[in-house]
Design a protein around this motif. Structure first.
Motif, PDB file in Angstrom:
ATOM      1  N   ARG A   1       0.953  -7.294  -8.551  1.00 50.31           N
ATOM      2  CA  ARG A   1       2.191  -6.821  -7.924  1.00 50.31           C
ATOM      3  C   ARG A   1       2.860  -5.788  -8.830  1.00 50.31           C
ATOM      4  NH1 ARG A   1       6.550 -10.598  -9.840  1.00 50.31           N
ATOM      5  NH2 ARG A   1       5.555 -11.612 -11.618  1.00 50.31           N
ATOM      6  N   ARG A   2       3.800  -5.038  -8.237  1.00 48.61           N
ATOM      7  CA  ARG A   2       4.365  -3.894  -8.960  1.00 48.61           C
ATOM      8  C   ARG A   2       5.159  -4.276 -10.208  1.00 48.61           C
ATOM      9  NH1 ARG A   2       7.253  -1.222  -3.969  1.00 48.61           N
ATOM     10  NH2 ARG A   2       7.054  -3.357  -3.219  1.00 48.61           N
TER      11      ARG A   2
ATOM     12  N   ILE B   1      11.635   8.195  15.881  1.00 56.25           N
ATOM     13  CA  ILE B   1      11.324   6.997  16.678  1.00 56.25           C
ATOM     14  C   ILE B   1      10.029   6.348  16.164  1.00 56.25           C
ATOM     15  CG2 ILE B   1      10.618   6.222  18.979  1.00 56.25           C
ATOM     16  CD1 ILE B   1      12.584   8.394  20.087  1.00 56.25           C
TER      17      ILE B   1
ATOM     18  N   PRO C   1      -1.788   4.031   2.679  1.00 60.54           N
ATOM     19  CA  PRO C   1      -0.326   4.092   2.544  1.00 60.54           C
ATOM     20  C   PRO C   1       0.375   2.795   2.944  1.00 60.54           C
ATOM     21  CG  PRO C   1      -1.083   5.422   4.404  1.00 60.54           C
ATOM     22  CD  PRO C   1      -2.305   4.987   3.653  1.00 60.54           C
ATOM     23  N   ARG C   2      -0.338   1.918   3.603  1.00 62.74           N
ATOM     24  CA  ARG C   2       0.317   0.658   3.984  1.00 62.74           C
ATOM     25  C   ARG C   2       0.458  -0.284   2.803  1.00 62.74           C
ATOM     26  NH1 ARG C   2      -2.482   3.059   7.527  1.00 62.74           N
ATOM     27  NH2 ARG C   2      -1.540   3.555   9.539  1.00 62.74           N
TER      28      ARG C   2
ATOM     29  N   THR D   1       6.245  -5.971   1.572  1.00 64.79           N
ATOM     30  CA  THR D   1       4.947  -6.517   1.190  1.00 64.79           C
ATOM     31  C   THR D   1       5.155  -7.933   0.666  1.00 64.79           C
ATOM     32  OG1 THR D   1       4.239  -4.301   0.522  1.00 64.79           O
ATOM     33  CG2 THR D   1       2.898  -6.152  -0.242  1.00 64.79           C
TER      34      THR D   1
ATOM     35  N   GLU E   1       4.112   8.296  10.776  1.00 64.27           N
ATOM     36  CA  GLU E   1       2.962   7.585  11.356  1.00 64.27           C
ATOM     37  C   GLU E   1       2.724   6.229  10.705  1.00 64.27           C
ATOM     38  OE1 GLU E   1      -0.813   9.582  10.855  1.00 64.27           O
ATOM     39  OE2 GLU E   1      -0.623   9.630   8.686  1.00 64.27           O
ATOM     40  N   THR E   2       3.123   6.083   9.424  1.00 65.44           N
ATOM     41  CA  THR E   2       2.836   4.830   8.729  1.00 65.44           C
ATOM     42  C   THR E   2       4.093   4.038   8.366  1.00 65.44           C
ATOM     43  OG1 THR E   2       2.887   5.972   6.610  1.00 65.44           O
ATOM     44  CG2 THR E   2       0.735   5.767   7.682  1.00 65.44           C
TER      45      THR E   2
ATOM     46  N   ARG F   1      22.078   5.231  17.522  1.00 69.94           N
ATOM     47  CA  ARG F   1      20.688   5.678  17.669  1.00 69.94           C
ATOM     48  C   ARG F   1      20.550   6.642  18.858  1.00 69.94           C
ATOM     49  NH1 ARG F   1      16.081   4.280  20.540  1.00 69.94           N
ATOM     50  NH2 ARG F   1      14.149   4.172  19.327  1.00 69.94           N
TER      51      ARG F   1
ATOM     52  N   ASP G   1       5.434  -9.043  -3.217  1.00 68.26           N
ATOM     53  CA  ASP G   1       5.500  -7.858  -4.068  1.00 68.26           C
ATOM     54  C   ASP G   1       6.727  -7.025  -3.702  1.00 68.26           C
ATOM     55  OD1 ASP G   1       5.149  -5.572  -5.571  1.00 68.26           O
ATOM     56  OD2 ASP G   1       3.082  -5.224  -4.947  1.00 68.26           O
ATOM     57  N   GLY G   2       7.719  -7.014  -4.580  1.00 72.26           N
ATOM     58  CA  GLY G   2       8.894  -6.177  -4.361  1.00 72.26           C
ATOM     59  C   GLY G   2       9.905  -6.842  -3.441  1.00 72.26           C
ATOM     60  N   PRO G   3      10.963  -6.097  -3.081  1.00 75.17           N
ATOM     61  CA  PRO G   3      12.045  -6.658  -2.262  1.00 75.17           C
ATOM     62  C   PRO G   3      11.514  -7.237  -0.951  1.00 75.17           C
ATOM     63  CG  PRO G   3      12.660  -4.499  -3.100  1.00 75.17           C
ATOM     64  CD  PRO G   3      11.217  -4.696  -3.457  1.00 75.17           C
TER      65      PRO G   3
ATOM     66  N   ARG H   1       6.528  -3.450  10.024  1.00 71.97           N
ATOM     67  CA  ARG H   1       6.183  -3.991   8.717  1.00 71.97           C
ATOM     68  C   ARG H   1       7.321  -4.797   8.104  1.00 71.97           C
ATOM     69  NH1 ARG H   1       1.389  -2.509   5.942  1.00 71.97           N
ATOM     70  NH2 ARG H   1       2.623  -3.532   4.355  1.00 71.97           N
TER      71      ARG H   1
ATOM     72  N   THR I   1       5.671   4.563  -3.385  1.00 69.26           N
ATOM     73  CA  THR I   1       5.710   4.549  -1.922  1.00 69.26           C
ATOM     74  C   THR I   1       5.639   3.096  -1.461  1.00 69.26           C
ATOM     75  OG1 THR I   1       3.345   4.555  -1.386  1.00 69.26           O
ATOM     76  CG2 THR I   1       4.317   6.678  -1.970  1.00 69.26           C
ATOM     77  N   TRP I   2       6.362   2.802  -0.400  1.00 70.65           N
ATOM     78  CA  TRP I   2       6.283   1.448   0.143  1.00 70.65           C
ATOM     79  C   TRP I   2       6.449   1.508   1.649  1.00 70.65           C
ATOM     80  CZ3 TRP I   2      10.477   3.653  -1.992  1.00 70.65           C
ATOM     81  CH2 TRP I   2      11.685   3.576  -1.298  1.00 70.65           C
ATOM     82  N   THR I   3       5.901   0.520   2.309  1.00 70.58           N
ATOM     83  CA  THR I   3       5.897   0.490   3.763  1.00 70.58           C
ATOM     84  C   THR I   3       6.450  -0.849   4.217  1.00 70.58           C
ATOM     85  OG1 THR I   3       3.968   1.935   3.736  1.00 70.58           O
ATOM     86  CG2 THR I   3       4.426   0.779   5.794  1.00 70.58           C
TER      87      THR I   3
ATOM     88  N   GLU J   1      10.781   4.647  12.856  1.00 72.35           N
ATOM     89  CA  GLU J   1      11.500   3.399  13.092  1.00 72.35           C
ATOM     90  C   GLU J   1      10.540   2.284  13.516  1.00 72.35           C
ATOM     91  OE1 GLU J   1      15.376   2.214  15.710  1.00 72.35           O
ATOM     92  OE2 GLU J   1      13.744   3.174  16.800  1.00 72.35           O
TER      93      GLU J   1
ATOM     94  N   THR K   1       5.919   4.837   5.751  1.00 74.03           N
ATOM     95  CA  THR K   1       5.898   4.805   4.288  1.00 74.03           C
ATOM     96  C   THR K   1       7.038   5.652   3.701  1.00 74.03           C
ATOM     97  OG1 THR K   1       3.500   4.632   4.425  1.00 74.03           O
ATOM     98  CG2 THR K   1       4.442   5.207   2.278  1.00 74.03           C
TER      99      THR K   1
ATOM    100  N   PRO L   1       1.706  -1.004  -1.113  1.00 75.21           N
ATOM    101  CA  PRO L   1       2.703  -0.404  -2.012  1.00 75.21           C
ATOM    102  C   PRO L   1       1.988   0.379  -3.110  1.00 75.21           C
ATOM    103  CG  PRO L   1       2.537  -2.787  -2.366  1.00 75.21           C
ATOM    104  CD  PRO L   1       1.629  -2.455  -1.220  1.00 75.21           C
ATOM    105  N   LEU L   2       2.299   1.661  -3.239  1.00 73.76           N
ATOM    106  CA  LEU L   2       1.589   2.516  -4.187  1.00 73.76           C
ATOM    107  C   LEU L   2       2.504   2.962  -5.315  1.00 73.76           C
ATOM    108  CD1 LEU L   2      -0.270   4.852  -1.626  1.00 73.76           C
ATOM    109  CD2 LEU L   2      -1.174   2.796  -2.744  1.00 73.76           C
TER     110      LEU L   2
END
Ligand code: SF4
Lengths: 489, 214
Positions: free
Chosen positions: B132-133, A84, B164-165, A294, A228-229, B4, A297-299, A93, A289-291, A87, A231, B167-168
């Motif tokens: 960007r990546r 949860i 972590p928020r 963004t 928690e994030t 869910r 940047d990226g999809p 984000r 890693t992605w959250t 999610e 990610t 993109p790494l």
């Protein structure tokens, strides 16, 4: 022993968790294939040495294993809460989270998402979860082509083959066989291609480059997702993962619910345990890693599909649930004497080797993979190398018990299972293997008349301790006949 | 019940009403023996990067511009749109270069967010000097500048420095595969050449600035 009524297993008729034949029959064929055994012997010996060196460098390896085990156990204890939280974080984000009860539902969700983009081709990052649910086949029947971009997956896909290892699905192929597959099936390949691994890798690069640069939709799995994030993490080597996770407009990630970890700091444990255990490297070449999304940047469209497909049934069995702790490093495959001799196909499921022997029967229900818990000699090597300390031998014994219970009428394991247990024990080491070779002749004599009344030592302990239900002599003798000599390296 | 709710209810049934939660032992090493930026760490980072077939140059802050000019001589170089790390004639990613444009440059030049000496890992977080990546992925060569104070020893130290928020991307050597007989072969889909420029105070740099082939 408890049976968990009402907790659904992975459904039949979809995906790849069940073989066409029981393990003993499939292993029988594999054992007869000398090339396969040579390829496997070479590859697993290489990786065992590399892993041992990489692990020996780390002074606090055991502390890391204990932490990894404890994080996974704590996660499972509060799995619902973590999901949860995940999610909520992904949604906050800009990502979309979907829940799939089983393979059929997951395939439908992904197919609908791809359809909505209008794309008819997707690029894929190697993912056990999507293999488990048979996603490629589902997409294909919806008119969508899924292009596998991991080199080993590409080899398997081009060769119309099946994966045989978690990490290196084409481990059963040597370089020459791979060259031949490329020459036969890769459009526009250089006809002078050699079997130099570097040339083969370059051929794959050339083949996939245009697809990466123009793909609109990518599908991936996930190694970890931080609750928690929000990610999500993909661990890889070739950069095909980065290509898929970065260049397309839409990214769809399918992840088993057990892949969630509570906190970002948990990754500091797993990102040490995983690379050294799987490829024997200090660190794999690339981890992304992605959250959520963004901007710029990226999809810009991200979907996370959370998959059950029998996992909650595994969770319900206290004695077997730690199979869900697996981080898919494949170390247990590489040290397993049974895997080394039979290869991955014999297990029938996308999860082969020791982990497959405990995970597949639990996901499908024991009756659909009844012989797998016997596909082991209980030598314990898998437990020793497992980075999250899954006690595979104990779960195997537990599942054998479940199987026996399921056959309570006869109160004995099936003849197949017994034959398998004997064969597995014999395969456990070169010494026993050679001993078995000598026993072979004896075994044939003893089996004359279609019955085995008493086995020679050390198997006599077994026959003395129990009333051996006449195993179909045919099966038993097949086993002994297929293995003489060939297994020695 | 929707999927869910049903999955969450299955989980509750499976774990029972009061599952036992044991504390996680975290007595593994977090910090290493050396402080961030220590000369020993710069040497270790260089060694570990080379071990996985990256090319490593060492220089002082005063030599950085000259080193980068030398390393990228004759190349068409892309840089992030507002990077402080650049070379004369570099193409900025503004407006964003197309995938085909990125495929056409000889190299991309960036900084990094942090690096881990134990594993030879460089971390990118999309900061101003990294972009960007896609920028650090599509070009065939990646030239990455690592400053001494960005270098930590252990993986936990590395992760704890990162957000972590964002993109790494964690990079340990050029792209590679172990898919053929489980032997490592460098150079697949990601940049086939990784050139790390480790910038440290005088006396830590050795004498190894030289022109790379290719
Ligand atoms: S069970 Fe353990 S050793 Fe086997 S693949 Fe999973 S994590 Fe690795």
């Amino acid at each position: 022993m408890t049976t968990f009524l009402g907790m659904p297993h992975a459904p039949r008729g979809v995906g790849q968790l069940r073989g066409d034949e029981p393990f003993p029959a499939a292993a029988d064929k594999a054992l007869a294939d000398r090339q396969l055994r040579r390829n496997l012997g070479h590859a697993t010996a290489t990786i065992r040495d590399k892993r041992a060196r990489a692990v020996a460098e780390v002074a606090d390896w055991e502390q890391l294993r204990l932490a990894g085990e404890a994080i996974k156990a704590a996660t499972m204890a509060r799995l619902g809460e973590h999901l949860i939280e995940l999610e909520a974080a992904v949604t906050a984000r800009g990502g979309h989270v979907h829940w799939a009860r089983d393979a059929v539902e997951a395939n439908r969700i992904v197919t609908d998402l791809v359809r909505a983009t209008g794309a008819t081709e997707v690029v894929k990052v190697k993912s056990m979860a999507t293999q488990e649910i048979g996603l490629n086949e589902a997409l294909e029947s919806a008119g969508i082509t899924a292009v596998e971009t991991d080199l080993a997956e590409l080899i398997v896909q081009l060769g119309h083959d099946k994966p045989s290892h978690i990490l290196v699905p084409a481990i059963h192929r040597n370089r020459t066989e791979i060259r031949d597959i490329f020459l036969r099936h890769m459009p526009g390949v250089d006809p002078d291609l050699t079997d130099d691994p570097r040339r083969l890798a370059m051929a794959a690069r050339a083949h996939l480059r245009a697809k990466f640069l123009t793909a609109r939709v990518a599908i991936s799995g996930a190694n970890f997702a931080v609750a928690e994030t929000g990610t999500v993490t993909v661990v890889e080597s070739e950069g095909n993962g980065r290509m898929c996770l970065t260049l397309p407009d839409t990214l769809i990630t399918v992840m088993g619910i057990e892949k969630v970890v509570p906190a970002w700091t948990d990754l500091e444990v797993f990102l040490q345990l995983l690379p050294r255990s799987s490829t024997g490297e200090r660190m794999n070449p690339y981890t992304s890693t992605w959250t959520g999304v963004t901007p710029g940047d990226g999809p810009q469209e991200f979907h996370l599909v959370l998959l059950d497909n029998g996992r909650t049934a595994v969770l319900a069995d206290e004695a077997g649930r730690s199979a869900l702790h697996c981080i898919r490093c494949s170390a247990c495959l590489n040290v397993c004497p049974v895997y080394e001799r039979t290869g991955g196909h014999a297990y029938g499921s996308v999860y082969p080797g020791p982990i497959g022997a405990i995970l597949s029967p639990q996901l499908t229900g024991i009756e659909d993979n009844a012989s797998l818990p016997y596909a082991s000699s209980l030598c314990g090597a898998c437990y020793d190398v497992c980075p999250v300390r899954i006690d595979i031998p104990s779960i195997l014994v537990h599942l054998r018990g479940e199987h026996v219970d399921a056959r309570a009428q006869r109160a004995l394991p099936s003849p197949e299972a017994l034959a398998m247990a004997a064969a597995a024990w014999t395969m456990a080491g070169p010494r026993r293997f050679r001993l078995g070779e000598r026993l072979l002749r004896l075994g044939r004599l003893l089996a004359r008349g279609g019955r085995i009344r008493r086995l020679p030592p050390p198997l006599s302990a077994w026959t003395a301790a129990r009333d051996l239900p006449e195993p179909p002599a045919q099966t038993f003798r097949q086993w002994w006949r297929t293995r003489p000599g060939d297994g020695r390296r | 019940m929707n999927a869910r709710d049903e999955i969450l209810s299955r989980i509750r049934t499976a774990t029972g009403p009061s599952p036992v939660i044991r504390p996680v032992p975290r007595d593994y090493a977090v910090a290493g023996a050396h402080a961030p930026g220590a000369p020993e760490l710069l040497d270790l980072l260089a060694e570990r990067l080379r071990d996985y077939r990256a090319t490593v140059h060492r220089c002082t802050p005063g030599d950085l511009d000259a080193t980068l000019a030398e390393v990228t001589r004759g190349w068409r170089v892309a840089v992030p749109d507002s990077s402080a790390i650049t070379v004369p004639g570099a193409v900025a990613d503004r407006p964003a270069l197309s995938h085909a444009d990125l495929d056409g440059v000889d190299a991309v030049l960036t900084g990094c967010a942090a690096a881990c000496a134990d594993t030879g890992t460089i971390a990118l977080d999309g900061g101003a000097d990294q972009g960007r990546r896609a920028l650090t992925l599509v070009p065939d060569r990646h030239v990455c500048v690592i400053h001494a104070d960005q270098v930590v020893q252990t993986v936990p130290e590395l992760l704890r420095r990162l957000d972590p928020r964002r993109p790494l991307t964690f990079i340990s050597g050029p792209s590679a595969t172990s898919d053929i007989e489980l032997d490592r072969v460098e150079g697949v889909h990601g940049p086939r050449t990784l050139i790390a420029v480790v910038v440290g105070p005088a006396g830590t740099t050795g004498n190894n600035v030289h022109r790379e082939q290719g």
